[in-house]
Design a protein around this motif. Structure first.
Motif, PDB file in Angstrom:
ATOM      1  N   ASP A 119       0.853  -1.188   0.000  1.00 18.13           N
ATOM      2  CA  ASP A 119       0.000   0.000   0.000  1.00 18.13           C
ATOM      3  C   ASP A 119       0.889   1.238   0.000  1.00 18.13           C
ATOM      4  O   ASP A 119       1.583   1.508   0.988  1.00 18.13           O
ATOM      5  CB  ASP A 119      -0.908  -0.018   1.233  1.00 18.13           C
ATOM      6  CG  ASP A 119      -1.922   1.114   1.214  1.00 18.13           C
ATOM      7  OD1 ASP A 119      -2.235   1.610   0.115  1.00 18.13           O
ATOM      8  OD2 ASP A 119      -2.410   1.504   2.295  1.00 18.13           O
ATOM      9  N   VAL A 120       0.897   1.949  -1.110  1.00 20.71           N
ATOM     10  CA  VAL A 120       1.696   3.178  -1.245  1.00 20.71           C
ATOM     11  C   VAL A 120       0.726   4.275  -1.693  1.00 20.71           C
ATOM     12  O   VAL A 120       0.555   4.520  -2.895  1.00 20.71           O
ATOM     13  CB  VAL A 120       2.845   3.006  -2.264  1.00 20.71           C
ATOM     14  CG1 VAL A 120       3.734   4.244  -2.279  1.00 20.71           C
ATOM     15  CG2 VAL A 120       3.669   1.759  -1.947  1.00 20.71           C
ATOM     16  N   PRO A 121       0.054   4.950  -0.757  1.00 22.03           N
ATOM     17  CA  PRO A 121      -1.013   5.884  -1.131  1.00 22.03           C
ATOM     18  C   PRO A 121      -0.580   6.977  -2.097  1.00 22.03           C
ATOM     19  O   PRO A 121      -1.373   7.404  -2.952  1.00 22.03           O
ATOM     20  CB  PRO A 121      -1.434   6.483   0.227  1.00 22.03           C
ATOM     21  CG  PRO A 121      -1.073   5.429   1.225  1.00 22.03           C
ATOM     22  CD  PRO A 121       0.194   4.810   0.708  1.00 22.03           C
ATOM     23  N   GLU A 122       0.663   7.423  -2.002  1.00 20.96           N
ATOM     24  CA  GLU A 122       1.121   8.490  -2.888  1.00 20.96           C
ATOM     25  C   GLU A 122       1.433   7.984  -4.302  1.00 20.96           C
ATOM     26  O   GLU A 122       1.586   8.785  -5.233  1.00 20.96           O
ATOM     27  CB  GLU A 122       2.342   9.197  -2.294  1.00 20.96           C
ATOM     28  CG  GLU A 122       3.562   8.334  -2.097  1.00 20.96           C
ATOM     29  CD  GLU A 122       3.610   7.610  -0.774  1.00 20.96           C
ATOM     30  OE1 GLU A 122       4.736   7.356  -0.294  1.00 20.96           O
ATOM     31  OE2 GLU A 122       2.532   7.289  -0.219  1.00 20.96           O
ATOM     32  N   HIS A 123       1.526   6.675  -4.469  1.00 20.57           N
ATOM     33  CA  HIS A 123       1.778   6.079  -5.782  1.00 20.57           C
ATOM     34  C   HIS A 123       0.895   4.833  -5.935  1.00 20.57           C
ATOM     35  O   HIS A 123       1.383   3.709  -5.941  1.00 20.57           O
ATOM     36  CB  HIS A 123       3.255   5.708  -5.947  1.00 20.57           C
ATOM     37  CG  HIS A 123       4.197   6.851  -5.772  1.00 20.57           C
ATOM     38  ND1 HIS A 123       4.289   7.882  -6.675  1.00 20.57           N
ATOM     39  CD2 HIS A 123       5.072   7.136  -4.769  1.00 20.57           C
ATOM     40  CE1 HIS A 123       5.205   8.748  -6.257  1.00 20.57           C
ATOM     41  NE2 HIS A 123       5.678   8.319  -5.108  1.00 20.57           N
ATOM     42  N   PRO A 124      -0.417   5.006  -6.063  1.00 21.52           N
ATOM     43  CA  PRO A 124      -1.324   3.851  -6.069  1.00 21.52           C
ATOM     44  C   PRO A 124      -1.169   2.997  -7.319  1.00 21.52           C
ATOM     45  O   PRO A 124      -0.792   3.478  -8.392  1.00 21.52           O
ATOM     46  CB  PRO A 124      -2.712   4.498  -6.011  1.00 21.52           C
ATOM     47  CG  PRO A 124      -2.516   5.869  -6.590  1.00 21.52           C
ATOM     48  CD  PRO A 124      -1.136   6.286  -6.178  1.00 21.52           C
ATOM     49  N   VAL A 125      -1.486   1.714  -7.171  1.00 22.14           N
ATOM     50  CA  VAL A 125      -1.505   0.792  -8.299  1.00 22.14           C
ATOM     51  C   VAL A 125      -2.724   1.111  -9.163  1.00 22.14           C
ATOM     52  O   VAL A 125      -3.821   1.327  -8.664  1.00 22.14           O
ATOM     53  CB  VAL A 125      -1.574  -0.668  -7.809  1.00 22.14           C
ATOM     54  CG1 VAL A 125      -1.689  -1.632  -8.986  1.00 22.14           C
ATOM     55  CG2 VAL A 125      -0.347  -0.996  -6.969  1.00 22.14           C
ATOM     56  N   THR A 126      -2.519   1.144 -10.480  1.00 21.86           N
ATOM     57  CA  THR A 126      -3.607   1.442 -11.413  1.00 21.86           C
ATOM     58  C   THR A 126      -4.621   0.309 -11.448  1.00 21.86           C
ATOM     59  O   THR A 126      -4.251  -0.867 -11.500  1.00 21.86           O
ATOM     60  CB  THR A 126      -3.047   1.658 -12.830  1.00 21.86           C
ATOM     61  OG1 THR A 126      -2.121   2.752 -12.799  1.00 21.86           O
ATOM     62  CG2 THR A 126      -4.149   1.973 -13.819  1.00 21.86           C
ATOM     63  N   ASP A 127      -5.891   0.650 -11.438  1.00 22.93           N
ATOM     64  CA  ASP A 127      -6.962  -0.328 -11.591  1.00 22.93           C
ATOM     65  C   ASP A 127      -7.068  -0.688 -13.075  1.00 22.93           C
ATOM     66  O   ASP A 127      -7.398   0.153 -13.913  1.00 22.93           O
ATOM     67  CB  ASP A 127      -8.275   0.265 -11.094  1.00 22.93           C
ATOM     68  CG  ASP A 127      -9.461  -0.688 -11.218  1.00 22.93           C
ATOM     69  OD1 ASP A 127      -9.254  -1.842 -11.663  1.00 22.93           O
ATOM     70  OD2 ASP A 127     -10.585  -0.280 -10.884  1.00 22.93           O
ATOM     71  N   VAL A 128      -6.787  -1.949 -13.404  1.00 22.76           N
ATOM     72  CA  VAL A 128      -6.781  -2.368 -14.811  1.00 22.76           C
ATOM     73  C   VAL A 128      -8.087  -3.020 -15.241  1.00 22.76           C
ATOM     74  O   VAL A 128      -8.230  -3.403 -16.406  1.00 22.76           O
ATOM     75  CB  VAL A 128      -5.611  -3.352 -15.078  1.00 22.76           C
ATOM     76  CG1 VAL A 128      -4.287  -2.713 -14.718  1.00 22.76           C
ATOM     77  CG2 VAL A 128      -5.798  -4.663 -14.311  1.00 22.76           C
ATOM     78  N   SER A 129      -9.044  -3.128 -14.333  1.00 27.49           N
ATOM     79  CA  SER A 129     -10.226  -3.953 -14.605  1.00 27.49           C
ATOM     80  C   SER A 129     -11.067  -3.428 -15.767  1.00 27.49           C
ATOM     81  O   SER A 129     -11.719  -4.203 -16.463  1.00 27.49           O
ATOM     82  CB  SER A 129     -11.089  -4.085 -13.352  1.00 27.49           C
ATOM     83  OG  SER A 129     -11.509  -2.817 -12.888  1.00 27.49           O
TER      84      SER A 129
END
Length: 236
Positions: A119-129
């Protein structure tokens, strides 16, 4: 489900064991690199399919990334391999991180390749769905033109991903647990990853005591497909 039921492919019969853990694109996204690794080193390369991916069965009780890690710890016991290098990409990297936390005596080191889970709030993982194939390629590759739409290319298995992650690519408790990892860990990152950017990868390395970080030029979220030779050099 027991580790006996895991679908896996083995390449090579060398003295150096590798466990390769695929991401959402499924096991086919790991196979070319597995072949390169087996041909380039005195290696035994083990490529399991996460249950539920590529049409394999998944028992109802296997619903977490940590559960996958425990399954693979049992697989390593059954195969009786030691000093294993565990290399995981994307969600497979998350599984590899959880496997490191299990402190299996059979694991010698861990390589996290554009892993998710932190969990890195300043660099969130992109939602690919909701992405189209073209949109996903734009985020996944340094040079999407090299990977035009192809019905034979591995695609994200969103149903299998959702079974383990509920499409949340992070675990808020993972960072604190990673502080207890006592294995050598190498975090390797494609510099053009639009799904989990390099700053996310550096945060991953920073969360693990003593972890190394290597940035791979000319690669995105799937270095094993886009820059296999550079990834092989980093692993070596």
């Amino acid at each position: 489900m027991t580790d006996d039921d895991v679908t896996l492919l083995e390449l090579g019969a060398g003295a150096e064991p590798f466990l390769l853990l695929h991401g959402g694109a499924g096991p086919r996204s790991m196979l070319p690199f597995a072949g390169l690794l087996a041909a380039s080193r005195d290696a035994r390369v083990i490529v399991p399919t996460h249950p539920g991916f590529a049409g394999t069965p998944r028992p109802a009780g296997l619903t977490t990334v940590a559960g996958l890690a425990a399954l693979y710890a049992g697989l390593l016991d059954r195969l009786d391999v030691r000093a294993v290098t565990v290399l995981g990409n994307s969600i497979g990297g998350w599984v590899a991180a959880e496997l490191a936390l299990l402190r299996s005596p059979r694991v010698g080191r861990v390589v996290l390749v554009n892993a998710v889970g932190l969990d890195v709030p300043e660099h969130p993982v992109t939602d690919v769905s909701g992405l189209t194939p073209a949109g996903l390629a734009e985020l996944s590759f340094h040079d999407p033109a090299r990977f035009p739409p192809d019905p034979d290319r591995p695609k994200p298995d969103l149903a299998a991903l959702a079974a383990y992650t509920r499409m949340s690519m992070t675990d808020p408790g993972l960072r604190d647990r990673l502080a207890t990892v006592d294995l050598p860990v190498h975090v390797v990152w494609g510099e053009s990853d639009g799904i989990a950017p390099p700053a996310y990868g550096r945060a991953y390395a920073g969360a693990i005591p003593g972890a190394r970080f290597t940035l791979l030029p000319g690669a995105g979220h799937l270095p094993q497909l886009e820059a296999p030779d550079r990834l092989l050099a980093a692993v070596a």
